[in-house]
Design a protein around this motif. Structure first.
Motif, mmCIF file in Angstrom:
data_model
loop_
_atom_site.group_PDB
_atom_site.id
_atom_site.type_symbol
_atom_site.label_atom_id
_atom_site.label_comp_id
_atom_site.label_asym_id
_atom_site.label_seq_id
_atom_site.Cartn_x
_atom_site.Cartn_y
_atom_site.Cartn_z
ATOM 1 N N LEU A 36 -12.716 -14.277 -35.135
ATOM 2 C CA LEU A 36 -13.633 -14.342 -36.267
ATOM 3 C C LEU A 36 -12.948 -14.973 -37.472
ATOM 4 C CD1 LEU A 36 -16.223 -13.619 -37.833
ATOM 5 C CD2 LEU A 36 -15.298 -11.310 -38.130
ATOM 6 N N ASP A 37 -11.739 -14.549 -37.758
ATOM 7 C CA ASP A 37 -10.999 -15.077 -38.899
ATOM 8 C C ASP A 37 -10.668 -16.551 -38.706
ATOM 9 O OD1 ASP A 37 -9.484 -14.626 -41.434
ATOM 10 O OD2 ASP A 37 -7.791 -15.165 -40.158
ATOM 11 N N ARG A 38 -10.405 -16.955 -37.459
ATOM 12 C CA ARG A 38 -10.072 -18.353 -37.193
ATOM 13 C C ARG A 38 -11.285 -19.271 -37.416
ATOM 14 N NH1 ARG A 38 -6.301 -20.927 -33.903
ATOM 15 N NH2 ARG A 38 -4.971 -19.216 -34.574
ATOM 16 N N LEU A 54 -12.793 -15.565 -45.691
ATOM 17 C CA LEU A 54 -13.598 -14.393 -46.027
ATOM 18 C C LEU A 54 -12.719 -13.150 -46.126
ATOM 19 C CD1 LEU A 54 -16.667 -14.926 -43.664
ATOM 20 C CD2 LEU A 54 -16.552 -15.379 -46.125
ATOM 21 N N ASP A 55 -13.128 -12.196 -46.936
ATOM 22 C CA ASP A 55 -12.431 -10.909 -46.976
ATOM 23 C C ASP A 55 -12.547 -10.219 -45.629
ATOM 24 O OD1 ASP A 55 -11.842 -11.337 -49.624
ATOM 25 O OD2 ASP A 55 -13.484 -10.085 -50.388
ATOM 26 N N ALA A 72 -18.765 -19.316 -26.818
ATOM 27 C CA ALA A 72 -18.359 -18.321 -27.806
ATOM 28 C C ALA A 72 -18.680 -18.874 -29.185
ATOM 29 C CB ALA A 72 -16.860 -18.029 -27.694
ATOM 30 N N TYR A 73 -18.987 -17.972 -30.134
ATOM 31 C CA TYR A 73 -19.237 -18.444 -31.497
ATOM 32 C C TYR A 73 -19.073 -17.308 -32.495
ATOM 33 C CZ TYR A 73 -24.031 -16.486 -31.479
ATOM 34 O OH TYR A 73 -25.120 -15.652 -31.432
ATOM 35 N N ALA A 74 -18.870 -17.713 -33.760
ATOM 36 C CA ALA A 74 -18.839 -16.791 -34.889
ATOM 37 C C ALA A 74 -20.069 -17.054 -35.753
ATOM 38 C CB ALA A 74 -17.570 -16.992 -35.707
ATOM 39 N N GLY A 77 -19.621 -11.937 -37.610
ATOM 40 C CA GLY A 77 -19.183 -11.458 -36.309
ATOM 41 C C GLY A 77 -18.745 -12.587 -35.403
ATOM 42 N N TYR A 78 -18.234 -12.180 -34.245
ATOM 43 C CA TYR A 78 -17.793 -13.140 -33.229
ATOM 44 C C TYR A 78 -18.102 -12.544 -31.864
ATOM 45 C CZ TYR A 78 -14.772 -15.605 -29.967
ATOM 46 O OH TYR A 78 -14.308 -16.299 -28.882
ATOM 47 N N GLY A 79 -18.556 -13.402 -30.941
ATOM 48 C CA GLY A 79 -18.829 -12.937 -29.595
ATOM 49 C C GLY A 79 -18.576 -14.014 -28.567
#
Length: 370
Positions: free
Chosen positions: A225-227, A232-233, A191-193, A206-208
């Motif tokens: 994504l936020d983690r 970021l906004d 998994a990655y952002a 994004g994140y997937g």
């Protein structure tokens, strides 16, 4: 019904490339899509240099105009190791609303006939392929994405868990203008952002992750994504999409019907990249359909070795410590970094030197771990 030489279902990058290639062979081409262009498409918007090269070979220039080159990549491994180096060839971030319209307009300018139509049924009677009892073609190319109607009509199911990823994408403000950022995570690996700057003070973020059988909620994906990309906004224009990975591909051809791009599960399992695969497979399919030559062989000759290597890389990197070792090796050796980029964004393969460097770092990290 008018008989076309080639009908293409789906006017995204794979379909537009197929139409362009078939027109260059002198074929009469019908290009069908359910949407009107311009239209948004959920994607990371990353356009690798290799994809631009394929399009230029089809006579299409300027697809990245107005979007400055992004010449560096920062990659953070699950265990925290990081590498930041110049890309072997600069990439671009171009919103699919812009990129796809430029391609479809190039196909129309080349002589393809574009129709807005939602395809529901195809029938190959041996002499030609009929679409919804309205259109008829000697050859048909299914380039209609991850939920391909053409693929289902051929009897091929969607990719199962383990060979299918889910990602969410949005846009936000950023001070970053020169560097693609990919942050991987050991939790629920692979998994990655990502953060791909457009060059105008905004970025596609994004994140997937690979699906394992249970559904993933929008809330969960945004939390991840936020983690991984804190500070970021909150992103806008947030949309999710499936990524059918190339580790489980249906047959590329059956009778008079060919598959290309996401419909053929041509998503790099190592990185999630799909635009290069789309335009390359589309161009090969369009040429084969117009010439009535062996598409399977053309695809195998052009991508077969690479797909074997990317599949092996995906298998090996299911262990996050292998990714840690690869990033560590890339940080120490620019040639290893370049090989990894070529494998993840283009049609590169591993060589013995690169494998040796990664194995060496893997052994070193194993010894150093108490």
């Amino acid at each position: 019904m008018r008989l076309f030489d080639v009908a293409v279902v789906g006017a995204g990058p794979a379909g537009a490339a197929a139409a362009l290639a078939a027109r260059r062979e002198g074929a009469g081409v019908l290009l069908l899509d359910k949407a009107a262009f311009p239209r948004d498409k959920t994607c990371g918007d990353g356009i690798a240099a290799e994809a631009v090269t394929v399009l230029e070979e089809l006579g299409v220039h300027g697809v990245t105009d107005g979007y400055p080159p992004v010449d560096r990549l920062r990659l953070v491994a699950p265990g925290g190791a990081a590498v930041a180096r110049p890309l072997p060839r600069a990439a671009h971030t171009v919103p699919r609303r812009v990129f796809d319209e430029r391609l479809v307009r190039a196909a129309v300018a080349a002589g393809a006939e574009l129709r807005q139509h939602t395809v529901r049924d195809i029938r190959d009677d041996g002499d030609a392929v009929t679409v919804d009892d309205r259109f008829r073609a000697r050859m048909l190319i299914g380039a209609d994405g991850a939920g391909s109607v053409v693929r289902r009509a051929l009897g091929h199911p969607a990719n199962p868990p383990g060979h299918l990823a889910m990602a969410i994408r949005g846009y936000t403000r950023t001070a970053n203008t020169t560097e693609q950022v990919i942050v991987t995570t050991e939790r629920r690996w692979p998994a990655y952002a990502w953060e791909f700057p457009l060059g105008d003070g905004t970025a596609n973020v994004g994140y997937g992750e690979v699906l394992r059988g249970e559904p993933l909620s929008r809330t969960y994906l945004l939390e991840r994504l936020d983690r991984l990309l804190p500070g970021l906004d909150p992103p806008t224009a947030v949309r999710g999409h499936h990524l059918p990975l190339s580790t489980r591909r249906p047959p590329p051809a059956h009778g008079r019907v060919l598959l290309a791009g996401d419909a053929l599960s041509l998503i790099n399992p190592f990185t999630g990249e799909g635009i290069f695969y789309a335009v390359l497979s589309g161009s090969l399919a369009g040429r084969a359909a117009a010439r009535n030559t062996d598409y399977r062989r053309a695809l195998r000759m052009r991508l077969g070795r690479h797909l074997r290597h990317s599949g092996l890389a995906a298998l090996l990197t299911r262990q996050s410590r292998v990714v840690d070792a690869a990033v560590d090796a890339a940080a120490r050796d620019a040639a290893v970094f370049d090989r990894m980029v070529d494998l993840g964004l283009g049609d590169g393969v591993f060589d013995l030197r690169t494998i040796g460097r990664i194995v060496s770092r893997l052994g070193h990290r194993h010894v150093a771990t108490p």
